[in-house]
Write a protein that holds these residues in place. Structure first.
Motif, PDB file in Angstrom:
ATOM      1  N   UNK A   9      25.978  46.501  43.396  1.00  0.00           N
ATOM      2  CA  UNK A   9      25.547  45.597  42.959  1.00  0.00           C
ATOM      3  C   UNK A   9      26.813  44.709  41.821  1.00  0.00           C
ATOM      4  N   UNK A  10      27.864  45.955  41.783  1.00  0.00           N
ATOM      5  CA  UNK A  10      28.907  46.072  40.472  1.00  0.00           C
ATOM      6  C   UNK A  10      30.141  46.363  41.154  1.00  0.00           C
ATOM      7  N   UNK A  11      31.252  45.728  40.572  1.00  0.00           N
ATOM      8  CA  UNK A  11      32.181  45.781  40.695  1.00  0.00           C
ATOM      9  C   UNK A  11      32.781  45.837  39.938  1.00  0.00           C
ATOM     10  N   UNK A  12      33.230  47.087  39.608  1.00  0.00           N
ATOM     11  CA  UNK A  12      34.470  47.123  38.429  1.00  0.00           C
ATOM     12  C   UNK A  12      35.855  47.519  38.351  1.00  0.00           C
ATOM     13  N   UNK A  13      36.562  47.335  38.361  1.00  0.00           N
ATOM     14  CA  UNK A  13      37.641  47.683  37.740  1.00  0.00           C
ATOM     15  C   UNK A  13      38.362  47.936  36.012  1.00  0.00           C
ATOM     16  N   UNK A  14      38.827  49.696  35.363  1.00  0.00           N
ATOM     17  CA  UNK A  14      39.650  49.502  34.621  1.00  0.00           C
ATOM     18  C   UNK A  14      40.657  50.519  34.734  1.00  0.00           C
ATOM     19  N   UNK A  15      41.879  49.066  34.062  1.00  0.00           N
ATOM     20  CA  UNK A  15      43.570  49.723  33.918  1.00  0.00           C
ATOM     21  C   UNK A  15      43.294  50.905  33.025  1.00  0.00           C
ATOM     22  N   UNK A  16      43.175  52.238  33.264  1.00  0.00           N
ATOM     23  CA  UNK A  16      44.011  53.290  32.532  1.00  0.00           C
ATOM     24  C   UNK A  16      42.725  54.305  31.790  1.00  0.00           C
ATOM     25  N   UNK A  17      41.708  54.090  33.165  1.00  0.00           N
ATOM     26  CA  UNK A  17      40.473  54.645  32.762  1.00  0.00           C
ATOM     27  C   UNK A  17      40.659  56.858  32.816  1.00  0.00           C
ATOM     28  N   UNK A  18      41.868  56.700  32.735  1.00  0.00           N
ATOM     29  CA  UNK A  18      41.597  58.107  33.090  1.00  0.00           C
ATOM     30  C   UNK A  18      41.917  59.061  31.544  1.00  0.00           C
ATOM     31  N   UNK A  19      41.711  58.453  31.030  1.00  0.00           N
ATOM     32  CA  UNK A  19      41.981  58.240  28.930  1.00  0.00           C
ATOM     33  C   UNK A  19      41.330  57.851  28.379  1.00  0.00           C
ATOM     34  N   UNK A  20      41.381  58.150  26.598  1.00  0.00           N
ATOM     35  CA  UNK A  20      41.461  56.801  26.231  1.00  0.00           C
ATOM     36  C   UNK A  20      39.993  55.813  26.164  1.00  0.00           C
ATOM     37  N   UNK A  21      40.022  54.477  25.247  1.00  0.00           N
ATOM     38  CA  UNK A  21      38.962  53.897  25.434  1.00  0.00           C
ATOM     39  C   UNK A  21      38.695  53.302  27.180  1.00  0.00           C
ATOM     40  N   UNK A  22      39.549  53.850  28.218  1.00  0.00           N
ATOM     41  CA  UNK A  22      39.345  53.758  29.272  1.00  0.00           C
ATOM     42  C   UNK A  22      38.462  53.888  29.974  1.00  0.00           C
ATOM     43  N   UNK A  23      38.720  55.504  30.141  1.00  0.00           N
ATOM     44  CA  UNK A  23      38.019  56.415  30.037  1.00  0.00           C
ATOM     45  C   UNK A  23      36.362  56.575  29.255  1.00  0.00           C
ATOM     46  N   UNK A  24      35.916  56.397  28.123  1.00  0.00           N
ATOM     47  CA  UNK A  24      34.758  55.681  27.445  1.00  0.00           C
ATOM     48  C   UNK A  24      34.199  54.213  28.425  1.00  0.00           C
ATOM     49  N   UNK A  25      35.118  53.684  28.576  1.00  0.00           N
ATOM     50  CA  UNK A  25      34.182  52.746  29.239  1.00  0.00           C
ATOM     51  C   UNK A  25      34.274  52.062  30.953  1.00  0.00           C
ATOM     52  N   UNK A  69      40.960  42.482  48.523  1.00  0.00           N
ATOM     53  CA  UNK A  69      40.546  43.025  49.522  1.00  0.00           C
ATOM     54  C   UNK A  69      39.296  42.896  49.153  1.00  0.00           C
ATOM     55  N   UNK A  70      38.852  43.611  47.683  1.00  0.00           N
ATOM     56  CA  UNK A  70      37.632  43.867  47.312  1.00  0.00           C
ATOM     57  C   UNK A  70      37.011  42.720  47.076  1.00  0.00           C
ATOM     58  N   UNK A  71      37.120  41.770  46.713  1.00  0.00           N
ATOM     59  CA  UNK A  71      36.457  40.499  46.478  1.00  0.00           C
ATOM     60  C   UNK A  71      36.226  40.040  48.031  1.00  0.00           C
ATOM     61  N   UNK A  72      36.726  40.251  48.721  1.00  0.00           N
ATOM     62  CA  UNK A  72      36.647  39.503  50.343  1.00  0.00           C
ATOM     63  C   UNK A  72      35.176  39.085  51.219  1.00  0.00           C
ATOM     64  N   UNK A  73      34.789  40.374  50.453  1.00  0.00           N
ATOM     65  CA  UNK A  73      33.397  40.287  51.230  1.00  0.00           C
ATOM     66  C   UNK A  73      32.243  40.758  50.126  1.00  0.00           C
ATOM     67  N   UNK A  74      32.573  41.145  49.374  1.00  0.00           N
ATOM     68  CA  UNK A  74      31.763  40.794  47.772  1.00  0.00           C
ATOM     69  C   UNK A  74      30.868  40.264  47.955  1.00  0.00           C
ATOM     70  N   UNK A  75      29.163  40.814  47.772  1.00  0.00           N
ATOM     71  CA  UNK A  75      28.657  39.963  47.362  1.00  0.00           C
ATOM     72  C   UNK A  75      27.234  40.340  46.433  1.00  0.00           C
ATOM     73  N   UNK A  76      28.229  41.563  45.389  1.00  0.00           N
ATOM     74  CA  UNK A  76      26.667  41.834  44.439  1.00  0.00           C
ATOM     75  C   UNK A  76      27.255  40.727  43.689  1.00  0.00           C
ATOM     76  N   UNK A  77      25.907  41.327  42.405  1.00  0.00           N
ATOM     77  CA  UNK A  77      26.459  40.507  41.118  1.00  0.00           C
ATOM     78  C   UNK A  77      27.071  40.365  40.026  1.00  0.00           C
ATOM     79  N   UNK A  78      27.764  41.236  40.023  1.00  0.00           N
ATOM     80  CA  UNK A  78      29.163  41.217  39.217  1.00  0.00           C
ATOM     81  C   UNK A  78      30.057  41.977  39.812  1.00  0.00           C
ATOM     82  N   UNK A  79      31.552  41.284  39.105  1.00  0.00           N
ATOM     83  CA  UNK A  79      32.980  41.785  39.715  1.00  0.00           C
ATOM     84  C   UNK A  79      33.533  41.810  38.006  1.00  0.00           C
TER      85      UNK A  79
END
Length: 250
Positions: A9-25, A69-79
Motif C-alpha cells: 500500500x505504501x512505496x517509500x524510498x529513503x536515501x541514506x537509510x543505513x545510519x543516522x536520521x535515515x535509519x530512524x525514518x 520501474x517501481x511506479x509503473x504498475x504501483x496501485x497503492x495509496x502512497x509513494x
C-alpha cells in the motif's frame, strides 16, 4: 512484480537509510504494508537496497530508473521519497581545502539532491500514479545560518529549500493536487555525521566546541528515532518547510 505490488500500500524510498536520521525514518515508518527501499552506497540487512553514490551521477540515473520501474504498475495509496543522504563532505575554509574534494562535495551535496528530487517527481508524473505522492528534502538550519567552514553545506541546503518553494508553485500551477513537496530542518540530532564534525578542530570549524558541549549536556539534542517519529507525524503537509528544534528568525 505486479502481483507483489498489489499487496503493497505504501512505496517509500529513503536515501541514506543505513545510519543516522535515515535509519530512524526507515524503522519508524508509520504505514502498514510498506515497501521500504534504502538508497545508499551500503546495503541495509533489513531493507531492500538500491545503490546510490551521491558523487556519481551514473548512479543517480539508476535510481531514477528504479523510481520509474517501481511506479509503473504501483496501485497503492502512497509513494514517498525522502532525500536524506549526505556525503561526508569537505569542512574547512573556502580556497584552503583540496580542490578535487571541494568539487566532489558540490556534486554530491548540492547537485545530487536536486536531481534526485526531480527524477522522483518526473517518475510520478510519467507513471500516471494517482495516489498520494510526497517528496521530503532534508535540510538544515545551515540554510539560513552562514556557518564558517561549511560553504558547500550551507549553499546546498539554501538551494534545496528554494528548489522546494519553486517546485511547489509549479505543481500548484499544473493542479497536481496529489503531490506534496516539503523541506525539513530536523534540529540537532545525534548522528554519526554530527559527531564527526563536532570532533573537528575549532580552527577549521569554529562551532565544533559548541556542538561538543551541547552533546555532552544533552540539551536540545534528539536521538534518531525521536526525530524520525516527529517528522513522520507531520507528514503529509501543505507547508514548504517543517522546522524541529529551532527558532525561526523573522
Amino acid at each position: 512484480m505486479q502481483s507483489a505490488d498489489r499487496e503493497i500500500d505504501s512505496l517509500i524510498w529513503i536515501s541514506g537509510a543505513t545510519e543516522g536520521i535515515g535509519l530512524g525514518l526507515a524503522r519508524n515508518v508509520p504505514h502498514a504494508a510498506a515497501r521500504i527501499v534504502n538508497l545508499s552506497r551500503r546495503p541495509h540487512p533489513d531493507y531492500e537496497s538500491v545503490f546510490l553514490d551521491l558523487a556519481d551521477p551514473a548512479s543517480w540515473e539508476d535510481v531514477g530508473a528504479h523510481f520509474a520501474a517501481a511506479l509503473a504498475h504501483f496501485r497503492g495509496s502512497r509513494a514517498i521519497f525522502i532525500q536524506n543522504a549526505h556525503m561526508k563532505g569537505i569542512t574547512g575554509f573556502v580556497g584552503e581545502v583540496p580542490p578535487d574534494a571541494y568539487a566532489r562535495d558540490i556534486t554530491a551535496n548540492v547537485a545530487a539532491p536536486l536531481r534526485l528530487g526531480e527524477m522522483f517527481l518526473r517518475a510520478v508524473r510519467e507513471s500516471g500514479f494517482a495516489g498520494e505522492a510526497g517528496l521530503v528534502m532534508m535540510s538544515s538550519s545551515s540554510a539560513r545560518s552562514p556557518t564558517i567552514g561549511q560553504t558547500v553545506y550551507c549553499a546546498g541546503k539554501a538551494a534545496l529549500e528554494m528548489w522546494v518553494r519553486v517546485a511547489r508553485r509549479e505543481l500548484a500551477m499544473r493542479e497536481r493536487r496529489n503531490i506534496w513537496v516539503t523541506a525539513v530542518r530536523p534540529g540537532f540530532v545525534d548522528t554519526p555525521l554530527t559527531r564527526q564534525v563536532a570532533a573537528m578542530a575549532d580552527s577549521d570549524y569554529p562551532i565544533a566546541s559548541q556542538m561538543r558541549k551541547q552533546m555532552e549536556e544533552g540539551v536540545g539534542v534528539m536521538d534518531i528515532d525521536t526525530a524520525a517519529r516527529q517528522i513522520w507525524a507531520a507528514l503529509p503537509t501543505d507547508r514548504s518547510l517543517l522546522l524541529f528544534g529551532e527558532q525561526v528568525r523573522r
